[in-house]
Design a protein around this motif. Sequence first.
Motif, short mmCIF file in Angstrom:
data_model
loop_
_atom_site.label_atom_id
_atom_site.label_comp_id
_atom_site.label_asym_id
_atom_site.label_seq_id
_atom_site.Cartn_x
_atom_site.Cartn_y
_atom_site.Cartn_z
N ARG A 50 3.96 10.31 -3.52
CA ARG A 50 3.44 9.02 -3.11
C ARG A 50 4.51 8.27 -2.34
N TYR A 86 -4.97 6.37 -1.15
CA TYR A 86 -4.22 5.14 -0.91
C TYR A 86 -4.28 4.26 -2.16
N ARG A 139 0.55 5.72 -0.27
CA ARG A 139 -0.40 6.82 -0.12
C ARG A 139 0.20 8.11 -0.61
N TRP A 160 0.85 -1.17 0.00
CA TRP A 160 0.00 0.00 0.00
C TRP A 160 0.90 1.24 0.00
#
Length: 120
Positions: free
Chosen positions: A44, A92, A37, A35
């Motif tokens: 990011r 996300y 975000r 993951w």
Amino acid sequence: VQLQASGGGLAQSGGSLRLSCAATGSIVSINDMAWYRQPPGKQRDLVASITSGGSTNYAESVKGRFTISRDNAKNTMSLQMNSLKPEDTAVYYCNAGVRRPSYAGFQSYWGQGTLVTVSS
């Protein structure tokens, strides 16, 4: 191959949300899943990752609050987010290294992103 992320939304500070990511299509295997975000106006960054064997890695800012998990049989991944803070507000994205039939090696795929907003 497509990655579909879901579960974002609005939470209050101290609350919880659970994100899910499903990989579909012609998949032989998936190695690392992760993951990332991206807060508004920022880059990011990695939040958490998990290998096919279940080894995990977390950004310092989420250690002890977020838990990443996966189901190899279903090609899915989740992120349980507890004790949310306003600074967790971001889009996300899920990411996975996927091996497809007739292709050597693993290719990186991204989900479309899901917005998490934490109010103070």
